[in-house]
Design a protein around this motif. Structure first.
Motif: not given
Length: 883
Positions: A592-595, A604-611
């Motif tokens: 997730a961090r790498a993404y 905006f799409v990367a918020v999935d990884a933050s969640l």
């Protein structure tokens, strides 16, 4: 200069302990003169300084300059030997004259041959009390001979100054453009400093375009160019206008010269440090800013003529030359031709490069309206799959401001703008507003109109009730044509299936099955890829995890044959969420961090990884970190974007507030999210929020409201195809029953939920259900053991500690059993948990709260951790070492 302070100190130490010889080498601009100045400032002794560049031709010119600069002693013997051209006498007499001085000779490569011979003598036999400091720029022939200018020469201290590292470039400015500055300057210190001083708020290329070339850089480039013969300068000017490395055959055509003449010119340019050979066949400017400066020095008329010459030379080449033809045609002023080439390039070039080409061409104010409209449509289509969208959105808005565009063309452009705003930008309300207007403008283009209406039907978009989405869906089904552009028709079908899937409508499966397995064109494959991303998103939220995995596998295949795109980014982020909910937590934090680090163009799409990172941190008791991840842009409902990630983030905030003892905050977060759901009128993807909400309301003593929330949720999902929701309804019923002291009923309902959750699978919620069931009765060893096993396998530190605490409360034991071997010098599982929390800066009391231990017990664990790891204190620990 790289390592500047230590380098100055090193050279000063040598020259202040004579006899000494220091030879400083490095390419032009690397800071040799700067280093000499710093050494002279620090050396504090008598010196004579001579620069060889610009001295007149003739034997012994440098020797005469040295004698003149000494200002004391009897120069007669040296000058007499010079007049007699007796080299050995010159050497000996000058050596005697230089005693007890610091002698600096810069640019030795420019010295006359006789003087170099004298320097060679002095280097091998330095005066007893003197020090020599020489600088030279590497070239075809070492000025003092191969042996004396090599690192192996005895008694000579060699210092080579090189380019700045990225970190050193960053230290010269605010660091925001360090990589680009270093790329343009190749780290050459004089160029770096000049460019950094040139920057304001924009990037290096923007600053160069707006303010021109900094004076120090222009002077350095001009000095190099001045060494070139006229023919070589002509070839260099042409090479500067190329988009990249340029070959001899192409330069030959552009310049109208034979290949041998071009090769001779290029050799001269390489010798002058203007060009480098990239692979023996192509030539480029190094550093690149040199080429930019050459272009700026050209007269505009000459620039345009050379660009036209490139067009003529490239016209008969293959499709790979199309981007170059667009570039040169545009700068030659041939905008209609540039538009024609751009249309072809968009079909044969990778999408990212095609988008950039079209953006540059559309920014030309003189581009005729017909070509402008056609290219804008092409750009809009390409940008829908692009990873970058800001410039395209701005361009489309500017073009739509032209009221003279035909309605159908306006509608098509507005459709693209609306989709970009709703997808990549996450601005659902603004995107829907544009789409509603586009439907009217596309009245005479039914396929595009249906495509637009199908986007308005998607439930995740917009601050409106589900009934509006269903009305648009019905309108699509009524008006979509049987024939038309295959990509448009496929996009419409994908949106219809996506709408049904997001609503948990059982008809979704037939709609998905009706889609083709593959596309005949790249455009069709990208639409199918977008569909797979949409379907996996809905399937994860609804609990169809096996189907979600199949969709993502298919998405990977489609992406491999259609190139990088925004939908593939969506699918990649969905994979992170699927791995989280199905319990594949091993290595998930790192992925997730790498993404997050890689998805810089699609925040905006990367918020999935933050969640995902927030939810993992919460399960490990890392509450500060969870709160930080939940602050990511896009994880709060805004501008009409209400997808599963936003609702799951709200649920995670509710849980985080509860564990931190902030009940009112938890209920406030819940109320805001529930208001959104009621406005939308569909609860299919709100399972995690309802679960957290029931817990929060029961925690604050509001049993009636908890019952109403669960009843409202259960009534809506009853007829929907959402197995996760159906599994969590008995979970919520169990929690309410337990709050009413109906413990037998609660235990049975929790057991029912655990069975349903295991079938999905959702191991984290399953473990919670088993643990909660055990709390309703005298703890069941089997249920607690299974819950503990699941929490352990996941790495849910905080939940596992809570489960173990329940065992201890009822007289059970956890951890090691009699006869089990000790961990020796290795950390035990509990010590690893303590070590990680120590590394995150937690106090003993905070760790005790997370792990359900006493502060004294934590203190003992902490002491053992530091001892086993050999760490002097807590500050020496790093979280990643104990993950």
């Amino acid at each position: 200069m790289a390592g500047s302070e230590s380098l100055v100190a090193e050279v000063v130490a040598v020259v202040t302990a004579p006899p000494a010889v220091v030879v400083i080498t490095g390419d032009a601009g690397m800071g040799k003169s700067w280093l000499v100045e710093r050494v002279l400032d620090a050396a504090g002794r008598g010196r004579v300084v001579v620069g060889c560049r610009g001295l007149p031709d003739g034997p012994y010119v440098l020797v005469r300059e040295l004698v003149s600069g000494l200002g004391r002693g009897d120069p007669g013997p040296v000058l007499a030997a010079v007049e007699a051209d007796e080299l050995h006498r010159v050497c000996e007499a000058l050596r005697d004259l230089l005693d007890a001085r610091l002698v600096v000779v810069e640019d030795v490569e420019c010295a006359d041959h006789r003087s170099r011979q004298v320097l060679r003598y002095l280097v091998t036999r330095p005066p007893e009390h003197a020090a020599l400091l020489l600088t030279w720029t590497p070239g075809a022939e070492p000025p003092l001979g191969t042996r004396l200018t090599s690192a192996a020469s005895t008694g000579v201290h060699h210092v080579e100054v090189g380019p700045l590292t990225a970190a050193e470039v960053a230290a010269l400015g605010d660091g925001s453009h360090a990589d680009e500055v270093r790329e343009l300057t190749a780290g050459v210190p004089v160029l770096v400093r000049a460019l950094v001083n040139h920057l304001e708020h924009d990037g290096p290329r923007e600053a160069l375009a707006r303010k021109g070339i900094p004076q120090p850089i222009a002077e350095l480039v001009d000095e190099r160019l001045s060494r070139l013969p006229e023919r070589a300068r002509q070839v260099v000017d042409a090479a500067a206008l190329s988009r990249g490395p340029v070959s001899v055959p192409l330069l030959s055509e552009v310049c109208g010269l034979g290949p041998p003449e071009v090769e001779t010119a290029l050799a001269a340019a390489v010798d002058a440090g203007v060009l480098v050979s990239t692979d023996g066949r192509a030539f480029a400017f190094h550093p690149p800013i040199t080429g930019i400066a050459v272009v700026r020095m050209l007269h505009p008329v000459e620039r345009r003529r050379l660009h036209a010459a490139y067009v003529a030379a490239l016209r008969q080449r293959d499709e790979d030359a199309l981007p170059d033809l667009v570039f040169h045609s545009r700068l030659a002023g041939e905008l209609v031709a540039a538009a024609r080439y751009a249309e072809r390039a968009a079909q044969h070039t990778n999408p990212a490069e095609a988008v950039e080409l079209l953006q540059e061409l559309l920014s030309e104010p003189d581009l005729p309206r017909p070509e402008r409209g056609a290219l804008a449509v092409r750009l809009g289509r390409l940008a829908l799959s692009s990873l970058a969208y800001d410039e395209t959105v701005a361009l489309l808005r500017d073009i739509l401001a032209d009221g003279r565009l035909p309605a159908g063309l306006r509608g098509e452009l507005r459709l693209d703008l609306g989709l970009l705003l709703g997808n990549q930008a996450g601005d659902g309300d603004t995107g829907r507003a544009q789409l509603r207007i586009a439907v009217t403008e596309l009245a005479r283009r039914p396929a595009l109109a249906a495509r637009t209406m199908s986007a308005l039907a998607v439930p995740f978009w917009g601050n409106c009730h589900v009934e509006e989405h269903l009305r648009w869906l019905a309108e699509v089904e009524r008006t979509v044509p049987d024939r038309g552009d295959p990509v448009l028709l496929l996009a419409t079908a994908v949106n219809r299936a996506s709408t049904l899937a997001q609503l948990g409508d059982p008809r979704a499966w037939d709609a998905i099955a009706a889609l083709p397995d593959d596309g005949a064109t790249t455009g069709e494959r990208r639409e199918l890829l977008r569909g797979c991303a949409n379907f996996s998103d809905a399937a994860i939220a609804l609990g169809h995890h096996a189907a979600a995995a199949d969709f993502l596998t298919r998405a990977a295949d489609l992406a491999g044959r259609s190139g990088p795109s925004y939908p593939w980014q969506m699918a990649t982020s969905n994979r992170l969420r699927l791995d989280h909910v199905t319990g594949r937590w091993d290595g998930l934090v790192e992925r997730a961090r790498a993404y997050l680090e890689s998805a810089t163009h699609t925040t905006f799409v990367a918020v999935d990884a933050s969640l995902v990172l927030a939810q993992l941190a919460l399960a490990r008791g890392e509450w500060d970190e969870a709160e930080e991840y939940l602050g990511a842009h896009g994880l709060r409902s805004m501008n009409g974007w209400y997808g599963p990630v936003v609702i799951c983030a709200a649920a995670t905030r509710v849980r985080l507030a509860l564990v931190r003892g902030r009940g009112e905050e938890a209920v406030g977060e819940l109320s805001a999210a529930v208001e959104i759901l009621r406005l939308k009128g569909v609860w299919a993807w709100a399972t995690e929020l309802v679960d957290a909400g029931v817990e929060a309301l029961l925690h604050t003593g509001d049993l009636p409201r908890a019952r109403r929330l669960l009843d409202e949720f259960a009534a809506d999902v009853e007829g929907r195809d959402c197995p996760f929701a159906h599994a969590m309804v008995p979970f919520g019923r169990a929690a309410i029953a337990a709050a009413r002291d109906r413990l037998d009923e609660a235990a049975a309902l929790y057991g029912e939920a655990a069975t349903l959750l295991a079938a999905l699978p959702r191991p984290y919620e399953q473990a919670r259900a088993l643990e909660a069931a055990a709390r309703c009765l005298p703890p069941s060893p089997g249920q607690l053991a299974e819950a503990s096993r699941l929490f352990t396998a996941l790495g849910a530190t905080w939940d596992l500690a809570r489960c173990d605490h329940l065992v201890r409360e009822h007289g059970g034991t956890t951890g090691a059993r009699p006869g089990r071997r000790g961990y020796g010098t290795e950390l035990s599982p509990r010590e690893r948990q303590v070590a990680r929390l120590l590394a995150l800066g937690r106090t003993n009391r905070q760790i005790a709260e997370v792990l359900f231990l006493s502060p004294r017990t934590v203190e003992r664990h902490a002491a053992r951790v530091l001892h086993k790891l050999g760490a002097p204190d807590r500050d020496a620990l790093r979280p990643e070492d104990h993950s």
